[in-house]
Structures are given as structure tokens and as C-alpha cells.
Design an enzyme around this catalytic site. Sequence first.
Site: not given
Ligand SMILES: *Cc1c(COP(=O)(O)O)cnc(C)c1O
Length: 425
Positions: A169, A271, A307
Site C-alpha cells: 500500500r 494514506k 468511511e
Molecule cells: C488507515 C485507514 C483505514 C484502515 O486501514 P487499515 O489498513 O485497516 O488500518 C481506513 N480508512 C482510512 C481513511 C485510513 O487512513
Amino acid sequence: MQSNAVLATLQPNYNILSPSRFYSSSASAAATFLPVFYPQRTRFSAPQYLKLDKQVLASASGRYVHEVKSPFKNAAVLSDSYSSEASELADIEWDNLGFGLLPTDYMYMMKCSQGGNFSKGELQRFGNIELNPSAGVLNYGQGLFEGLKAYRKEDGNILLFRPEENALRMRQGAERMCMPAPTVDQFVEAVKETVLANKRWVPPPGKGSLYIRPLLMGSGAVLGLAPAPEYTFLIYVSPVGNYFKEGVAPINLIVEHELHRATPGGTGGVKTIGNYAAVLKAQSAAKAKGYSDVLYLDCVHKKYLEEVSSCNIFVVKGNVISTPAIKGTILPGITRKSIIDVARSQGFQVEERFVPVDELLDADEVFCTGTAVVVSPVGSITYKGKRVPYGVDGFGAVAQQLYSVLTRLQMGLIDDKMNWTVELS
Ligand SMILES: *Cc1c(COP(=O)(O)O)cnc(C)c1O
């Protein structure tokens, strides 16, 4: 001969966490020389480092460190022989850990020029870093972060959960943000080294986990808008417990229908650091009204669930579990992906699709997933002034079941048939 002050600067930083830990005579004698590891508590600008001759010093943990040349201060680096008393536990209150930063012993650092490859990463004492004011990350937000956790098993060994997924990722995010990225192997090796060097900060079984925070940033100086000429990959860690102050109690969300987290064609699917400052306003407003966090809708139709600020969402109706499909504006969570597989293995039907906000009205259960939040049950969602409650108290049955399977897997309490965990010893 080295003075106590010099030795004290190389002692683990927990000495400055609480006054009661100022018990070591060398630490208190040298308090005024301590590097500023904790700016929230120490406002004055003390000397950031002491000039040491290149020499090998015994650290408090019995490991050996030596100074190296680095643009980052506090740059004492581990030699090869640090593994000695890794099984000891740090002297902190392990009960009631929250989700705050506790400085640990070491961080990992690796650099690369634009167009080059990362190499020669190394562990350093945890501490402040130095950046040119014109660094790409500071001026234009050229940065990414990752998050994963390490759990301590009953036998003392440590488990990582799908670290190569975080590596992949980060590589996808780096492509979007015009940055070079470590290879999957480099990333996973760096995570392992950092966790082992900070092993005494991995909470005892049942008390929490070690949160691992990899960063990738444009650390080189740029003035005109362009990719930075140099990049830094860094990993720091902190022991953590529950993410929400509610603990394991259900969280209360409010649907945000004016501000948006992400747009089609934007960066919501990676991210990158800028995505998070952008949600603070809505999150602060929600918290001021007593909600735990914000649930975002798609910005085009303002109708479909996306989300929460930093976690994914699932809606349960009977045997069907639905979650918004990944289409560029939703962060593809590794917990989300894992929960989908776990749910299917448990006989649930999982649908990744557009989930209209109206479906919240007659859902049986709602829960959120993320590395930090694990699986968090949602107790209520408020949309346009109407509060929809779920369950009476605590976890819904489905969230409970999925939480239980996932966390037992992550903690090494059940057989890892998925081959998701990576064991360190
Ligand atoms: C990091 C994150 C998640 C969750 O990702 P994981 O890999 O499960 O930790 C979900 N939404 C957002 C906006 C994030 O930054």
C-alpha cells in the site's frame, strides 16, 4: 571516560515520562542535558544533542550504540549486537494503555534521492529529526504514512499482521505522490528490525500492542512546486491500547453531509498525510457535540456511505454484511480486507458495493474496522438530526464474532490458516 551526562542522553527516554521515573541518579543529574524528546512537556529548546567523539557507549539497556554522521540529530545508531536483553519489559503502567505516543528506544531511518533507490537503512535512538524548512513534506505535503501492529504472544514471541500488505500500500501511495518507496522486502525487514530493537515496549499479552508507524516523506528542499530531491523512510513505534476513549464500548457516529474527505480523482485512496488534516474540522465539531467520529458520504451524490476519518465501515443485515466498494475515494484497509475474508470463512455473505445512507435505518448492526480501532461496534449513527441506535449495549453478535476471530488470529491464539501472521522471536 564518559560523563554521566553523556550516558544519560543515551538512556531510554521513559525516564522523562513521569516525575516518578526520575529515580536514576544519572538521569536526574543530567536532566538539563537531556535531548528534547517530548516537546509537549518540555517547551524550552535545550541542546538537541551533545557532541560525542566517535566512540562506543553502553546504553542503559545493555546494547551498544555509537554516534554516526547524520543530518538528523540524536543520531546514535545500533551496532550489530543489540539483541541481548530484548525479553525485558519496559517499566511503565501496562494497564489502561490508550492511543497516545509513548516514546520508545529506537526508530528506523533510510534515505534515497529522487530517481534513486533506498539503501543503508539503520536504527537510531528515537528523537527529534531535523528538516530543511523548505522540505517537500512541510511545504507541499509530499508524505505518506502506514500503520500496523505487533502483538506479544504468551510464549514471548512477537507477531506482525500482514506487514507486506502495508508495504504494498505504501508503494501504491508513493506512485500517486511521486515518491520513490522501499521495496516490500526492505519495508518488512525494517519493520522487523524496529520492533525487535524496541521489544521491551511490546505490551504483555492482553494489555495491548505495539503500534508501528512507517512514514515516507519528501525530506529534500524544494521551493517551486515539484517532487522533493530527497526522501526519507522512517519507522517509529509506540505501545497502545484502545483507540477510542469509549474503550470497547460502542462508538457514536454522525454523518457529515457538507464536508468531504475525498473526491474522485483525488488522493482519498492512499494514506497521504494531507487527507488527515483535512478531516480535523469535521471531527472536532463532531467530538464537541459528543460524537466519537464522523461518517462521510460520497461527494458526488451525497448519498452513499464512504468511511469514517480513519477506519472503514460495515453494515450488517441478517446474514449479509455490506461495505462500500473501493473505488478511489475510500482507503483500502487491510483490516477491511481481512474482515471480508474472515466473514466469508464464517459463512456470512459479504457484498462490496454502493451502500446508500438509507440502509443505516434498518441495519441490524454497524461496525468499523482499522488497524488502530480493530473492530469497533457502532452504537448509534445520527443523520440530519435523526439518531439511529444499534443494539442495547456492547458488541453486536456479528461484530463480536468477527472481532474475536480476527484478534485471536493476530495474537496467535488460533491457528493461522490464512498465513497472515509473521512471527519474530
Ligand atoms: C488507515 C485507514 C483505514 C484502515 O486501514 P487499515 O489498513 O485497516 O488500518 C481506513 N480508512 C482510512 C481513511 C485510513 O487512513
